[in-house]
Design a protein around this motif. Structure first.
Motif, PDB file in Angstrom:
ATOM      1  N   HIS A   1       9.191   9.675   3.722  1.00 42.86           N
ATOM      2  CA  HIS A   1       9.404   8.374   2.697  1.00 42.86           C
ATOM      3  C   HIS A   1       7.821   7.962   2.443  1.00 42.86           C
ATOM      4  O   HIS A   1       7.760   7.770   1.338  1.00 42.86           O
ATOM      5  N   LEU A   2       7.201   7.835   3.612  1.00 42.20           N
ATOM      6  CA  LEU A   2       5.780   7.266   3.437  1.00 42.20           C
ATOM      7  C   LEU A   2       4.926   8.098   2.423  1.00 42.20           C
ATOM      8  O   LEU A   2       4.308   7.858   1.610  1.00 42.20           O
ATOM      9  N   GLU A   3       5.123   9.477   2.601  1.00 35.71           N
ATOM     10  CA  GLU A   3       4.446  10.528   1.894  1.00 35.71           C
ATOM     11  C   GLU A   3       4.862  10.626   0.403  1.00 35.71           C
ATOM     12  O   GLU A   3       4.298  10.713  -0.396  1.00 35.71           O
ATOM     13  N   ARG A   4       6.122  10.338   0.261  1.00 37.83           N
ATOM     14  CA  ARG A   4       6.851  10.351  -1.036  1.00 37.83           C
ATOM     15  C   ARG A   4       6.650   8.876  -1.707  1.00 37.83           C
ATOM     16  O   ARG A   4       7.101   8.769  -2.835  1.00 37.83           O
ATOM     17  N   ASN A   5       5.786   7.983  -1.158  1.00 42.12           N
ATOM     18  CA  ASN A   5       5.626   6.728  -1.706  1.00 42.12           C
ATOM     19  C   ASN A   5       7.136   6.047  -1.907  1.00 42.12           C
ATOM     20  O   ASN A   5       7.154   5.201  -2.862  1.00 42.12           O
ATOM     21  N   GLN A   6       8.044   6.447  -1.058  1.00 43.17           N
ATOM     22  CA  GLN A   6       9.302   5.524  -1.165  1.00 43.17           C
ATOM     23  C   GLN A   6       9.092   4.255  -0.086  1.00 43.17           C
ATOM     24  O   GLN A   6      10.010   3.577  -0.198  1.00 43.17           O
ATOM     25  N   ARG A   7       8.229   4.354   0.743  1.00 42.00           N
ATOM     26  CA  ARG A   7       7.911   3.148   1.510  1.00 42.00           C
ATOM     27  C   ARG A   7       6.434   2.809   1.601  1.00 42.00           C
ATOM     28  O   ARG A   7       5.649   3.704   1.454  1.00 42.00           O
ATOM     29  N   PRO A   8       6.275   1.633   1.599  1.00 45.72           N
ATOM     30  CA  PRO A   8       4.823   1.229   1.698  1.00 45.72           C
ATOM     31  C   PRO A   8       4.212   1.470   3.112  1.00 45.72           C
ATOM     32  O   PRO A   8       4.921   1.425   3.979  1.00 45.72           O
TER      33      PRO A   8
ATOM     34  N   LEU B   1       0.900  -1.397  -0.067  1.00 42.81           N
ATOM     35  CA  LEU B   1       0.071   0.082   0.018  1.00 42.81           C
ATOM     36  C   LEU B   1       0.932   1.238   0.062  1.00 42.81           C
ATOM     37  O   LEU B   1       1.524   1.566   0.867  1.00 42.81           O
ATOM     38  N   PHE B   2       0.850   2.014  -1.112  1.00 47.43           N
ATOM     39  CA  PHE B   2       1.360   3.071  -1.226  1.00 47.43           C
ATOM     40  C   PHE B   2       0.429   4.427  -1.095  1.00 47.43           C
ATOM     41  O   PHE B   2      -0.209   4.384  -1.975  1.00 47.43           O
ATOM     42  N   LEU B   3       0.355   4.899   0.311  1.00 48.65           N
ATOM     43  CA  LEU B   3      -0.685   5.875   0.460  1.00 48.65           C
ATOM     44  C   LEU B   3      -0.235   7.207   0.868  1.00 48.65           C
ATOM     45  O   LEU B   3      -0.918   7.934   1.478  1.00 48.65           O
ATOM     46  N   GLY B   4       0.817   7.809   0.206  1.00 45.07           N
ATOM     47  CA  GLY B   4       1.606   8.909   0.255  1.00 45.07           C
ATOM     48  C   GLY B   4       0.366  10.136   0.329  1.00 45.07           C
ATOM     49  O   GLY B   4       0.517  10.935   1.167  1.00 45.07           O
ATOM     50  N   ALA B   5      -0.192  10.002  -0.896  1.00 41.46           N
ATOM     51  CA  ALA B   5      -1.093  11.339  -1.120  1.00 41.46           C
ATOM     52  C   ALA B   5      -2.100  11.366   0.078  1.00 41.46           C
ATOM     53  O   ALA B   5      -2.469  12.478   0.393  1.00 41.46           O
ATOM     54  N   ARG B   6      -2.688  10.217   0.509  1.00 44.41           N
ATOM     55  CA  ARG B   6      -3.468  10.351   1.672  1.00 44.41           C
ATOM     56  C   ARG B   6      -2.982  10.849   2.957  1.00 44.41           C
ATOM     57  O   ARG B   6      -3.588  11.711   3.737  1.00 44.41           O
ATOM     58  N   LEU B   7      -1.622  10.294   3.330  1.00 42.14           N
ATOM     59  CA  LEU B   7      -1.129  10.765   4.544  1.00 42.14           C
ATOM     60  C   LEU B   7      -0.988  12.103   4.587  1.00 42.14           C
ATOM     61  O   LEU B   7      -0.978  13.128   5.523  1.00 42.14           O
ATOM     62  N   LYS B   8      -0.447  12.705   3.133  1.00 39.49           N
ATOM     63  CA  LYS B   8      -0.071  14.268   3.063  1.00 39.49           C
ATOM     64  C   LYS B   8      -1.428  15.057   3.500  1.00 39.49           C
ATOM     65  O   LYS B   8      -1.643  16.109   4.068  1.00 39.49           O
ATOM     66  N   ARG B   9      -2.573  14.502   2.894  1.00 44.73           N
ATOM     67  CA  ARG B   9      -3.908  15.184   2.887  1.00 44.73           C
ATOM     68  C   ARG B   9      -4.424  15.270   4.311  1.00 44.73           C
ATOM     69  O   ARG B   9      -4.781  16.027   4.945  1.00 44.73           O
ATOM     70  N   LEU B  10      -4.098  14.039   4.939  1.00 44.58           N
ATOM     71  CA  LEU B  10      -4.609  14.013   6.327  1.00 44.58           C
ATOM     72  C   LEU B  10      -3.948  14.704   7.325  1.00 44.58           C
ATOM     73  O   LEU B  10      -4.329  15.199   8.178  1.00 44.58           O
ATOM     74  N   ARG B  11      -2.529  14.950   7.141  1.00 44.53           N
ATOM     75  CA  ARG B  11      -1.634  15.719   7.856  1.00 44.53           C
ATOM     76  C   ARG B  11      -2.031  17.253   7.590  1.00 44.53           C
ATOM     77  O   ARG B  11      -2.035  17.905   8.674  1.00 44.53           O
TER      78      ARG B  11
ATOM     79  N   ILE C   1      -0.721   9.347 -14.882  1.00 47.32           N
ATOM     80  CA  ILE C   1      -1.890  10.007 -14.037  1.00 47.32           C
ATOM     81  C   ILE C   1      -1.661   9.399 -12.726  1.00 47.32           C
ATOM     82  O   ILE C   1      -1.842  10.181 -11.602  1.00 47.32           O
ATOM     83  N   VAL C   2      -1.305   8.386 -12.551  1.00 47.71           N
ATOM     84  CA  VAL C   2      -1.275   7.449 -11.114  1.00 47.71           C
ATOM     85  C   VAL C   2       0.042   8.080 -10.495  1.00 47.71           C
ATOM     86  O   VAL C   2      -0.163   8.595  -9.230  1.00 47.71           O
ATOM     87  N   GLU C   3       0.859   8.619 -10.892  1.00 46.06           N
ATOM     88  CA  GLU C   3       2.223   9.137 -10.456  1.00 46.06           C
ATOM     89  C   GLU C   3       1.879  10.498  -9.984  1.00 46.06           C
ATOM     90  O   GLU C   3       2.403  10.989  -8.879  1.00 46.06           O
ATOM     91  N   LEU C   4       1.150  11.222 -10.809  1.00 47.10           N
ATOM     92  CA  LEU C   4       0.825  12.428 -10.573  1.00 47.10           C
ATOM     93  C   LEU C   4      -0.184  12.649  -9.122  1.00 47.10           C
ATOM     94  O   LEU C   4       0.158  13.444  -8.141  1.00 47.10           O
ATOM     95  N   SER C   5      -1.079  11.686  -9.161  1.00 54.44           N
ATOM     96  CA  SER C   5      -2.102  11.662  -8.079  1.00 54.44           C
ATOM     97  C   SER C   5      -1.214  11.127  -6.614  1.00 54.44           C
ATOM     98  O   SER C   5      -1.584  11.714  -5.865  1.00 54.44           O
ATOM     99  N   ASP C   6      -0.380  10.211  -6.918  1.00 54.43           N
ATOM    100  CA  ASP C   6       0.196   9.819  -5.838  1.00 54.43           C
ATOM    101  C   ASP C   6       1.476  10.879  -5.077  1.00 54.43           C
ATOM    102  O   ASP C   6       1.435  11.010  -4.061  1.00 54.43           O
ATOM    103  N   ASN C   7       2.116  11.295  -6.101  1.00 53.62           N
ATOM    104  CA  ASN C   7       3.229  12.043  -5.744  1.00 53.62           C
ATOM    105  C   ASN C   7       2.921  13.631  -5.478  1.00 53.62           C
ATOM    106  O   ASN C   7       3.766  14.079  -4.839  1.00 53.62           O
ATOM    107  N   SER C   8       2.159  14.186  -6.088  1.00 54.94           N
ATOM    108  CA  SER C   8       1.915  15.540  -5.862  1.00 54.94           C
ATOM    109  C   SER C   8       0.133  15.807  -5.755  1.00 54.94           C
ATOM    110  O   SER C   8      -0.514  16.360  -6.793  1.00 54.94           O
TER     111      SER C   8
END
Length: 467
Positions: free
Chosen positions: A38-45, A5-15, A97-104
């Motif tokens: 690392h989690l927020e940048r999807n470098q760790r699951p 699970l790479f949930l960086g975008a959601r972690l950023k939004r929650l924070r 599209i997935v990369e944009l959504s996840d990373n930014s």
């Protein structure tokens, strides 16, 4: 092997939503700031232990947090944006599209907002608010809908107040009468029913000078009750609603009024169907709409809408999604307690039998559907009558209600259905982004796809394309 699970975008939004810096959130999760980075940048699951800490420390529902879709700027919504013909020459692939959504996620949400504003400007002239807020390019309905959905259609402050008030006013013989008494005794407001001529086209009018709430005689009984609860909410929860409006910061006066009404409508439903009592009854009756309408003096639409609001941490109901359409297919309500499997900008898939409900007025029409990602949902559609009896407002509307198949065994309307063997209908989002090849209902080819038509060969789908 379990999917990472790479949930960086959601972690950023929650924070961001909680107003926390990385150091503060990392401390609450018991991890280092660098690991959170690392989690927020999807470098760790995101691990199971992190999900549990999110559930405990931030009252996050793990199932909802880890599921895909449901946010502005999500990959699904961006795919719909980039399916617009204006982007056809860019050949933007799914992975980009997935990369944009996840990373930014912030940029992705900005793109979604810009496209929404552009799309609505195409439909009609837009005006900038008096304060020059460009968010006024959104129609009030779209802005309010997106704001409510960004909160998963759940507002704890209103729930708590309504549950306390609704519990105190509970009466097994009458719903409207204790509401009327509360209006009179606490606020000096009387309630009367008048002819439609006196209201000049309105269904209800409150006269603050006379402290008088006038309800149209054309309203159905449960809508009269809701009207009283609505007016009580405006008065009883004025401080709470004022704070929510300040947090929301609507872009203009019209949008602010519409959001104000939406909060009062939400509170009215919560007063009539207090959270704890309603959830307990829903589970006791296996979410039988007919049983719940009878017990709470509500109608089908009010109960269906209430289903989508049951998102209290630690006491969640089944996460339903809901649509309301007219016979022409216009969508006038769209809510989801978790995720919504259909197009944000368009209507519904013609394979979903929501429209069939109009041919079976008053009956529940069930269907199992499967979206292109392989997720299955149990859905039920049925017609409803409009809230007011009038020659001009005649005709039926249809409600579509659904939930993930994993919850279907809890539903009264699924009793007797073999959920493992029942036929499943493949559906999709808007045709412009639907990847299904052999669909006879396809109205347009998918954006960016190469057509595979030939004059010597006709296919089931009017627009075959190269996958």
């Amino acid at each position: 092997m379990a999917k990472k699970l790479f949930l960086g975008a959601r972690l950023k939004r929650l924070r961001r939503d909680r107003g926390l810096q990385q150091t503060a959130m990392a401390g609450l999760l018991g991890i280092s700031p660098s690991y959170l980075n690392h989690l927020e940048r999807n470098q760790r699951p995101v691990t199971a232990s992190i999900l549990l800490r999110l559930a405990e420390g931030f009252e996050v529902d793990i199932r909802s947090f880890a599921s895909e879709g449901g946010e502005q700027g999500s990959a699904e919504q961006l795919a719909e944006v980039f399916a617009d013909p204006m982007f056809s020459d860019l050949q933007i692939g799914r992975q980009e599209i997935v990369e944009l959504s996840d990373n930014s996620p912030g940029i992705a949400e900005g793109v979604s907002r810009l496209y929404t504003a552009l799309r609505e400007r195409r439909l009609g002239p837009a005006t900038i608010g008096s304060e020059g807020d460009e968010r006024a390019l959104f129609t009030p309905e779209t802005w309010v809908r997106d704001f409510i959905q960004s909160r998963s259609n759940h507002f704890p402050e209103l729930e708590e107040g309504a549950e306390t008030l609704g519990g105190a006013l509970g009466d097994p013989l009458s719903v409207a009468e204790p509401l009327r008494r509360r209006l009179k005794e606490a606020y000096g407001v009387s309630v009367t029913v008048v002819g439609p001529e006196e209201l000049q086209g309105a269904s209800q009018v409150y006269d603050p000078e006379r402290r008088l709430l006038m309800l149209s005689s054309l309203l159905r009984p449960e809508n009269k009750t809701f009207g009283i609860a609505y007016q009580l909410s405006l008065l009883e929860f004025h401080p709470i609603i004022a704070r929510l409006l300040e947090v929301a910061r609507p872009p203009d006066a019209g949008t602010r009024h519409l959001l104000h009404m939406s909060f009062a409508n939400y509170a009215a439903g919560a007063i009539m169907m207090p959270y704890g009592t309603f959830l307990a009854a829903a589970e006791r009756y296996n979410y039988s709409i007919d049983r719940l309408t009878a017990e709470f003096g509500a109608n089908v639409e009010q109960v269906s809408h209430r289903f989508t609001t049951l998102g209290r941490p630690g006491a969640r109901g089944i996460p339903f999604f809901m649509l309301r359409i007219d016979p022409a297919g216009n969508v006038s309500k769209r809510y989801a307690g978790e995720r919504f499997p259909f197009s944000r900008f368009g209507g519904t898939c013609p394979r979903w039998n929501l429209h069939v409900a109009f041919q079976s007025a008053g009956q529940a029409v069930t269907q199992l559907i499967e979206t292109p990602d392989g997720h299955r949902y149990f859905t039920v559609a049925r017609t409803i009558e409009r809230p007011i009896r009038s020659a001009l407002s005649g005709g039926l509307l249809a409600i579509g209600l659904g939930c993930s198949i994993e919850h279907a065994h809890k539903l009264h309307c699924a009793e007797g259905i073999d959920l493992d063997r029942a036929p499943v209908t493949p559906v999709g989002p808007a045709c412009s982004i639907c990847p299904r090849l052999d669909c006879a209902f396809r109205a347009t080819p998918p954006a960016g796809a190469q057509l595979a038509v030939h004059e010597n060969r006709k296919t089931i789908s009017p627009y075959p394309f190269v996958a």
